[in-house]
Design a protein around this motif. Structure first.
Motif, short mmCIF file in Angstrom:
data_model
loop_
_atom_site.label_atom_id
_atom_site.label_comp_id
_atom_site.label_asym_id
_atom_site.label_seq_id
_atom_site.Cartn_x
_atom_site.Cartn_y
_atom_site.Cartn_z
N PHE A 98 31.60 50.20 9.67
CA PHE A 98 30.54 50.09 10.44
C PHE A 98 29.28 51.19 10.04
CE2 PHE A 98 33.96 48.53 12.93
CZ PHE A 98 33.67 47.23 13.43
N LEU A 99 29.28 51.86 9.11
CA LEU A 99 28.22 52.99 8.74
C LEU A 99 26.89 52.14 8.74
CD1 LEU A 99 29.87 55.29 6.37
CD2 LEU A 99 28.82 55.68 8.21
N ALA A 100 26.88 51.13 8.21
CA ALA A 100 25.63 50.21 8.52
C ALA A 100 24.70 50.29 9.54
CB ALA A 100 25.69 48.75 7.93
N LEU A 101 25.39 50.59 10.74
CA LEU A 101 24.81 50.84 12.09
C LEU A 101 23.84 51.88 12.24
CD1 LEU A 101 27.81 50.04 14.61
CD2 LEU A 101 25.78 48.78 14.02
N TYR A 102 23.85 52.87 10.93
CA TYR A 102 22.78 53.83 10.84
C TYR A 102 21.43 53.19 10.73
CZ TYR A 102 25.67 58.02 10.57
OH TYR A 102 26.34 59.15 10.76
N LEU A 106 17.25 53.80 12.56
CA LEU A 106 16.36 53.96 11.63
C LEU A 106 15.06 52.96 11.66
CD1 LEU A 106 15.28 55.34 8.85
CD2 LEU A 106 16.76 54.10 7.65
N SER A 107 15.63 51.58 11.70
CA SER A 107 14.70 50.44 11.87
C SER A 107 13.89 50.30 13.26
CB SER A 107 15.46 49.20 11.75
OG SER A 107 16.11 49.18 10.58
N ILE A 108 14.49 50.99 14.32
CA ILE A 108 13.73 50.93 15.48
C ILE A 108 12.75 52.10 15.48
CG2 ILE A 108 13.75 51.72 18.13
CD1 ILE A 108 16.84 50.19 17.96
N ALA A 109 12.87 53.50 14.72
CA ALA A 109 12.03 54.31 14.64
C ALA A 109 10.82 53.97 13.83
CB ALA A 109 12.89 55.59 13.98
N ALA A 110 11.13 53.31 12.78
CA ALA A 110 10.28 52.80 11.59
C ALA A 110 9.31 51.91 12.53
CB ALA A 110 10.77 52.22 10.52
N ALA A 111 9.72 50.98 13.08
CA ALA A 111 8.88 49.75 13.73
C ALA A 111 8.08 50.32 14.96
CB ALA A 111 9.86 48.74 14.12
N THR A 112 8.63 51.61 15.71
CA THR A 112 7.96 51.77 16.85
C THR A 112 7.33 53.15 17.14
OG1 THR A 112 9.96 52.41 17.97
CG2 THR A 112 9.58 50.13 18.14
#
Length: 418
Positions: A98-102, A106-112
């Motif tokens: 489940f490490l891909a949950l990192y 990261l995606s939320i920070a990059a988008a918002t």
């Protein structure tokens, strides 16, 4: 489309966190019941419980009117990163599937969030993943190294390192492209908001112009009557010097009103703006302004050589600049005007020596029908700003560091005059 409202982003983050907590809880139950994995259930359960409690507290916090800031949203994502790292630490470290949950925080920070927060989150995610390569509670079912020796052990280590390198590359690409896309969307939304505001202001100004045209027609006759009566009084009281001076002053003010009405009419008839010599424009403007404000003093500083340059002009520009000069003169009896060339632009700086622009006025600057003066109508600055922007210029107001307010006017110089 990505939403950039911080409050809405935080609410969506709570929903995503709740889904991840629910998915991890189901995975723990499945791993314990079906796979018989030896997991530290009290530690893992406590981590998920704290995450759930924070989600509830955050949803309750969103009921308040306190604004959500970017640091607060980054702190929430940082908590998610830490909680995921603890879950992975107790469940096999870098071997956890489940490490891909990192990639979620990261995606939320990059988008918002702004790019410094996004790159900080990227660094923290990579470091967290790297630490889990060496520090973790191993699970034999997930990591073959504990059961094999020799070349098989080395291959298992290389596989885990390859997973880490793949994560680093994926996270870097996601951050790079999402940050650029989010920045482009932010700029587009800001442009759309500015265009909507400009369109609304233009509609309001058009309504004012329609009323002004009717008013100009109605004022023509009374002004003509006043002018006739004042001329007759000037002849009747020619022997009284003091009264003659007062009557002459009134005549000049009536003529100014007539000129303003004529300008209003000619503005509706004229076509495209025409180039005009900068020095001639300023001299004509100041002559008219001195008649309007004989009690005011102005310190004039013109850069040598301005008479060789031209700027775009139409009749409304005179009124726009007069409004700004009058605003300054309303704050102090003495003002200063500086004119200089700045590349392909003409820069005019009007300074008064009053109290300076207040925070409340600065907040509503440019809004129609808002005035910082007790007897103001709230349309002068808006009309000036609309006129100058229509000619390709800008108007900015600053609080002067020493005293008063500084109004900066930028007008384009015509290409053929440079």
């Amino acid at each position: 489309m990505i939403s950039f409202a911080p409050r809405e982003n935080l609410r969506l983050l709570c929903i995503i966190r709740a889904l991840i907590v629910g998915a991890l809880l189901l995975a723990l139950i499945w791993a314990h019941k079906s796979l018989n994995l030896l997991l530290n259930l009290p530690a893992l359960g406590s981590i998920l419980l704290v995450s759930a409690l924070l989600t509830l507290v955050t949803l309750w916090r969103l009921r308040a009117t306190t604004p959500v800031t970017q640091p607060e949203l980054f702190g929430q994502l940082l908590f998610d990163l830490c909680s995921l790292s603890l879950v992975f630490f107790f469940s096999g470290g870098a071997t956890n599937p489940f490490l891909a949950l990192y990639l979620v925080p990261l995606s939320i920070a990059a988008a918002t969030l702004a790019w410094p927060y996004a790159w900080a989150m990227l660094l923290l995610c990579v470091l967290s993943y790297g630490v889990l390569l060496f520090f973790y509670v191993p699970l034999a079912e997930l990591y073959p190294q504990v059961r094999v020796v020799g070349d098989s052990t080395r291959m298992a280590q290389m596989h885990v390192m390859g997973m880490w390198l793949t994560f680093v590359v994926s996270a870097l690409l996601i951050t790079l492209f999402v940050v650029r896309m989010a920045s482009a969307l932010r700029r587009k939304q800001q442009e759309l908001a500015a265009n909507r505001e400009r369109q609304l202001r233009n509609e309001q100004l058009m309504a004012i112009a329609t009323l002004a045209a009717g008013t100009a027609h109605e004022l023509g006759t009374p002004l003509s009557t006043l002018k006739t009566l004042l001329r007759e009084m000037q002849l009747d009281y020619a022997s009284n010097p003091d009264l003659s001076r007062d009557i002459q002053c009134l005549l000049e003010q009536v003529n100014l009103c007539r000129d303003s009405l004529n300008t209003l009419v000619s503005r509706s008839r004229d076509g495209q703006p025409q180039p005009v010599e900068v020095t001639a424009l300023l001299e004509r403007l100041l002559d008219r302004w001195r008649l309007m404000r004989p009690e005011a003093e102005i310190d004039l500083a013109l850069e040598p050589g301005l008479d060789a340059h031209h700027t775009l002009w139409d009749p409304s520009l005179d009124q726009a600049l007069l409004n700004l000069l009058n605003n300054a003169a309303d704050q102090s009896p003495r003002i200063a005007l500086q004119a200089r060339r700045d590349g392909a632009q003409l820069q005019l700086r009007v300074r008064d020596y009053g109290k300076g622009i207040s925070a409340r006025t600065a907040e509503h600057l440019g809004e129609l029908f808002f005035s910082g003066k007790r007897d103001g109508m709230g349309i002068g600055f808006s009309l000036s700003q609309a006129t100058i922007e229509r000619l390709g210029g800008q108007v900015r107001l600053y609080r002067h560091p020493e005293q008063g307010t500084l109004t900066e006017i930028i007008l384009p110089l015509t290409p053929g005059a440079q």
